[in-house]
Motif scaffolding. Structure first.
Motif, PDB file in Angstrom:
ATOM      1  N   UNK A 152       0.840  -1.187   0.000  1.00 36.51           N
ATOM      2  CA  UNK A 152       0.000   0.000   0.000  1.00 36.51           C
ATOM      3  C   UNK A 152       0.885   1.249   0.000  1.00 36.51           C
ATOM      4  N   UNK A 153       0.579   2.215  -0.847  1.00 35.72           N
ATOM      5  CA  UNK A 153       1.366   3.454  -0.880  1.00 35.72           C
ATOM      6  C   UNK A 153       0.436   4.649  -0.652  1.00 35.72           C
ATOM      7  N   UNK A 154       1.031   5.795  -0.367  1.00 35.23           N
ATOM      8  CA  UNK A 154       0.231   7.015  -0.211  1.00 35.23           C
ATOM      9  C   UNK A 154      -0.369   7.383  -1.566  1.00 35.23           C
ATOM     10  N   UNK A 155      -1.575   7.913  -1.557  1.00 28.80           N
ATOM     11  CA  UNK A 155      -2.238   8.232  -2.836  1.00 28.80           C
ATOM     12  C   UNK A 155      -1.407   9.207  -3.683  1.00 28.80           C
ATOM     13  N   UNK A 156      -0.705  10.117  -3.023  1.00 31.79           N
ATOM     14  CA  UNK A 156       0.090  11.089  -3.793  1.00 31.79           C
ATOM     15  C   UNK A 156       1.224  10.396  -4.578  1.00 31.79           C
ATOM     16  N   UNK A 157       1.548   9.143  -4.195  1.00 27.80           N
ATOM     17  CA  UNK A 157       2.674   8.451  -4.839  1.00 27.80           C
ATOM     18  C   UNK A 157       2.262   7.458  -5.923  1.00 27.80           C
ATOM     19  N   UNK A 158       0.965   7.321  -6.199  1.00 29.97           N
ATOM     20  CA  UNK A 158       0.535   6.284  -7.150  1.00 29.97           C
ATOM     21  C   UNK A 158       1.195   6.450  -8.522  1.00 29.97           C
ATOM     22  N   UNK A 159       1.526   7.701  -8.873  1.00 30.63           N
ATOM     23  CA  UNK A 159       2.102   7.963 -10.204  1.00 30.63           C
ATOM     24  C   UNK A 159       3.519   7.420 -10.360  1.00 30.63           C
ATOM     25  N   UNK A 160       4.081   6.813  -9.297  1.00 31.87           N
ATOM     26  CA  UNK A 160       5.434   6.237  -9.393  1.00 31.87           C
ATOM     27  C   UNK A 160       5.389   4.731  -9.624  1.00 31.87           C
ATOM     28  N   UNK A 161       4.188   4.151  -9.593  1.00 28.86           N
ATOM     29  CA  UNK A 161       4.084   2.683  -9.535  1.00 28.86           C
ATOM     30  C   UNK A 161       3.098   2.107 -10.543  1.00 28.86           C
ATOM     31  N   UNK A 162       3.178   0.786 -10.699  1.00 28.97           N
ATOM     32  CA  UNK A 162       2.093   0.033 -11.307  1.00 28.97           C
ATOM     33  C   UNK A 162       1.045  -0.155 -10.223  1.00 28.97           C
ATOM     34  N   UNK A 188      -6.169   6.570 -10.546  1.00 27.32           N
ATOM     35  CA  UNK A 188      -5.702   5.329  -9.893  1.00 27.32           C
ATOM     36  C   UNK A 188      -6.874   4.582  -9.267  1.00 27.32           C
ATOM     37  N   UNK A 189      -6.938   3.257  -9.533  1.00 25.22           N
ATOM     38  CA  UNK A 189      -8.068   2.456  -9.053  1.00 25.22           C
ATOM     39  C   UNK A 189      -7.892   2.012  -7.597  1.00 25.22           C
ATOM     40  N   UNK A 190      -6.667   2.122  -7.084  1.00 26.37           N
ATOM     41  CA  UNK A 190      -6.424   1.775  -5.680  1.00 26.37           C
ATOM     42  C   UNK A 190      -5.090   2.379  -5.278  1.00 26.37           C
ATOM     43  N   UNK A 191      -4.627   2.042  -4.080  1.00 25.15           N
ATOM     44  CA  UNK A 191      -3.272   2.464  -3.676  1.00 25.15           C
ATOM     45  C   UNK A 191      -2.393   1.224  -3.477  1.00 25.15           C
ATOM     46  N   UNK A 192      -2.805   0.100  -4.065  1.00 28.14           N
ATOM     47  CA  UNK A 192      -1.989  -1.119  -3.998  1.00 28.14           C
ATOM     48  C   UNK A 192      -0.979  -1.094  -5.147  1.00 28.14           C
ATOM     49  N   UNK A 193       0.292  -0.942  -4.781  1.00 34.37           N
ATOM     50  CA  UNK A 193       1.336  -0.744  -5.798  1.00 34.37           C
ATOM     51  C   UNK A 193       2.194  -1.992  -5.991  1.00 34.37           C
ATOM     52  N   UNK A 194       2.680  -2.140  -7.213  1.00 33.08           N
ATOM     53  CA  UNK A 194       3.628  -3.227  -7.504  1.00 33.08           C
ATOM     54  C   UNK A 194       4.999  -2.836  -6.963  1.00 33.08           C
ATOM     55  N   UNK A 195       5.631  -3.777  -6.293  1.00 25.52           N
ATOM     56  CA  UNK A 195       7.023  -3.627  -5.857  1.00 25.52           C
ATOM     57  C   UNK A 195       7.847  -4.593  -6.711  1.00 25.52           C
ATOM     58  N   UNK A 196       9.116  -4.297  -6.940  1.00 25.38           N
ATOM     59  CA  UNK A 196       9.908  -5.032  -7.935  1.00 25.38           C
ATOM     60  C   UNK A 196      10.236  -6.481  -7.671  1.00 25.38           C
TER      61      UNK A 196
END
Ligand code: G1P
Length: 276
Positions: A152-162, A188-196
């Motif tokens: 989970x990431x902060x909503x302001x950071x969604x633009x950095x992730x899948x 963004x449909x959620x704040x669940x981000x892909x990590x590498x």
């Protein structure tokens, strides 16, 4: 599950995409690969290698490029002293990515070394601090669906992730119905981000070969994963541990502090620093 199926699902190969430019660390990354930046006495790529080794992976594929030779030199040294460093030498291959065209392109460069089997991908600059191997935990749960590590990431950071579009969740997994690379805060449909960390079917190579550039004009691995959802699904693994974006100064510094905290001597240095 019959024996054949179990063998088919064993993951024995990992791809380390190490061809990125590391722009956020210029000027040092003009001459030192970002994967060779250190957390104390070990470079980031060493931690990624240890994570794969702990997962039982035996074949290590580095997708490298011009200016990254010190990674090869480093592992030459490690393997020459493998007993001392507690490293098991599997088979190691280096393949070149001639242009930095994105993560999807980097993975595609490993196509001929993977063959017809599922494989793992680890981005060394996504450093995960935990006593369990994240990719190892994913492999234990791998069922043939494409799988990514998710947090989970902060909503302001969604633009950095899948970012995953959630179908449903279990305690450990997020089953996604879609995924979007670097969406805006609004879309963004959620704040669940892909990590590498990825476990992928080899079928992804056919998709990558025909993929048009996506976000940032790059061939995006996320876009290929999206296209495969109807055939291979997509599961996000809610990993344990703390993740640091070591492609950024804040992330690397924070990772160093967190590792230092676990070391008796270094902890004293930090305590003194805050006392003075
Ligand atoms: C890559 C992936 C992105 C993922 C991120 C995690 O982006 O494309 O989906 O969320 O890694 O660190 P990059 O950081 O290479 O731009």
């Amino acid at each position: 599950m019959d024996g054949r199926w179990e063998i088919a699902l064993k993951i024995n190969k990992v791809v380390f995409p190490v061809g990125g430019l590391g722009k956020r660390f210029f000027p040092i990354t003009r001459v030192i690969p970002k994967e060779m930046l250190g957390i104390m006495d070990k470079p980031l790529i060493h931690y990624a290698f240890e994570e794969a080794m702990a997962a039982g992976i035996e074949k290590f594929i580095f997708v490298t490029r011009h200016g990254k030779d010190s990674i090869e030199d480093y592992f030459d040294y490690m393997f020459a002293h493998s007993e001392y460093f507690d490293i098991k030498i599997g088979s190691v291959c280096y393949v070149r990515q001639n242009e930095p065209l994105g993560l999807g392109h980097a993975v595609l460069c490993a196509k001929n070394l993977i063959g017809n089997e599922p494989f793992a991908v680890i981005s060394a600059d996504d450093f995960i601090l935990h006593n369990k191997s994240c990719i190892g935990e994913m492999i234990k749960r791998y069922d043939g669906s494409n799988m990514v590590a998710a947090m989970n990431v902060a909503r302001r950071d969604v633009c950095k992730y899948g970012i995953l579009d959630v179908d449903y969740e279990t305690d450990e997994l997020i089953i996604a119905k879609s995924v979007d690379e670097k969406p805006s805060i609004e879309t963004a449909k959620s704040t669940h981000a892909i990590v590498g960390r990825y476990l992928l079917s080899h079928k992804i190579f056919n998709v990558l070969e025909n993929l048009k550039p996506g976000a940032g004009g790059e061939i995006q691995l996320t876009d290929a994963i999206l296209q495969m959802i109807p055939s291979h699904g997509l599961a996000g693994f809610k990993f344990e541990g703390k993740r640091f974006d070591c492609g950024s100064k804040e992330g690397l510094f924070s990772a160093i502090l967190n590792v230092a905290k676990q070391d008796e001597t270094l902890r004293h240095v930090m305590e003194n620093f805050y006392r003075d």
